[in-house]
Design a protein around this motif. Structure first.
Motif, PDB file in Angstrom:
ATOM      1  N   ARG A  27       0.834  -1.209   0.000  1.00 12.67           N
ATOM      2  CA  ARG A  27       0.000   0.000   0.000  1.00 12.67           C
ATOM      3  C   ARG A  27       0.867   1.258   0.000  1.00 12.67           C
ATOM      4  NH1 ARG A  27      -5.191   0.654   1.074  1.00 12.67           N
ATOM      5  NH2 ARG A  27      -5.373  -1.296   2.249  1.00 12.67           N
ATOM      6  N   LEU A  30       2.336   1.723  -3.417  1.00  7.73           N
ATOM      7  CA  LEU A  30       1.340   2.252  -4.348  1.00  7.73           C
ATOM      8  C   LEU A  30       1.087   3.737  -4.099  1.00  7.73           C
ATOM      9  CD1 LEU A  30      -1.191  -0.703  -4.410  1.00  7.73           C
ATOM     10  CD2 LEU A  30       0.120   0.155  -6.365  1.00  7.73           C
ATOM     11  N   GLU A  31       0.987   4.124  -2.838  1.00  5.56           N
ATOM     12  CA  GLU A  31       0.729   5.530  -2.521  1.00  5.56           C
ATOM     13  C   GLU A  31       1.823   6.433  -3.087  1.00  5.56           C
ATOM     14  OE1 GLU A  31      -1.963   6.938  -1.464  1.00  5.56           O
ATOM     15  OE2 GLU A  31      -3.018   5.093  -0.965  1.00  5.56           O
ATOM     16  N   PHE A  34       1.028   6.721  -6.723  1.00  5.71           N
ATOM     17  CA  PHE A  34      -0.188   7.510  -6.944  1.00  5.71           C
ATOM     18  C   PHE A  34       0.080   9.010  -6.864  1.00  5.71           C
ATOM     19  CE2 PHE A  34      -2.939   3.854  -5.073  1.00  5.71           C
ATOM     20  CZ  PHE A  34      -2.848   3.160  -6.271  1.00  5.71           C
ATOM     21  N   PRO A  38      -1.778  10.004 -10.320  1.00  3.41           N
ATOM     22  CA  PRO A  38      -3.026   9.930  -9.554  1.00  3.41           C
ATOM     23  C   PRO A  38      -4.158   9.193 -10.263  1.00  3.41           C
ATOM     24  CG  PRO A  38      -2.626  12.164 -10.307  1.00  3.41           C
ATOM     25  CD  PRO A  38      -1.387  11.379 -10.624  1.00  3.41           C
ATOM     26  N   ARG A  41      -4.843   5.344  -9.382  1.00  5.39           N
ATOM     27  CA  ARG A  41      -5.535   4.906  -8.160  1.00  5.39           C
ATOM     28  C   ARG A  41      -6.885   4.245  -8.463  1.00  5.39           C
ATOM     29  NH1 ARG A  41      -5.223   6.274  -2.832  1.00  5.39           N
ATOM     30  NH2 ARG A  41      -3.765   7.964  -3.279  1.00  5.39           N
ATOM     31  N   LEU A  45      -7.382   0.594  -6.917  1.00  5.79           N
ATOM     32  CA  LEU A  45      -8.115   0.526  -5.652  1.00  5.79           C
ATOM     33  C   LEU A  45      -9.559   0.970  -5.820  1.00  5.79           C
ATOM     34  CD1 LEU A  45      -5.475   2.150  -3.257  1.00  5.79           C
ATOM     35  CD2 LEU A  45      -5.788  -0.279  -3.782  1.00  5.79           C
ATOM     36  N   GLY A  49     -10.486   1.712  -0.616  1.00  5.23           N
ATOM     37  CA  GLY A  49      -9.047   1.529  -0.540  1.00  5.23           C
ATOM     38  C   GLY A  49      -8.584   0.090  -0.657  1.00  5.23           C
TER      39      GLY A  49
END
Length: 87
Positions: A27, A30-31, A34, A38, A41, A45, A49
């Motif tokens: 996670r 991935l963040e 992102f 963006p 996302r 997800l 989330g």
């Protein structure tokens, strides 16, 4: 640092090659991606989330749909794949 890569058809919204990220969970990895991509996302997800139904997460070659928040090794390879369907 773990490497994060995406299946070829997601690369139009993601980095074109594997990215090395400073993260201890998928996670968190991935963040990081992102923030630069963006629009990705929504493909990966859902609104809560969680991984979308047709997204698979592989960690070191093992399918791990339940592992978004699992600790990964510094040399882990994380691969995100979205299933295609149609007829």
């Amino acid at each position: 640092m773990p490497k994060l890569a995406f299946t070829p058809h997601l690369r139009r919204h993601a980095p074109p090659t594997a990215s090395t990220v400073s993260a201890d969970t998928p996670r968190a990895a991935l963040e990081q991606i992102f923030t630069e991509y963006p629009q990705l996302r929504g493909y990966v997800l859902d609104e809560q989330g969680s991984l979308r139904k047709h997204v698979a997460l592989f960690i070191d070659g093992e399918l791990r749909r339940d592992a978004l928040d699992s600790i990964v090794a510094d040399d882990a390879e994380i691969y995100v794949m979205q299933a295609l369907s149609g007829g």
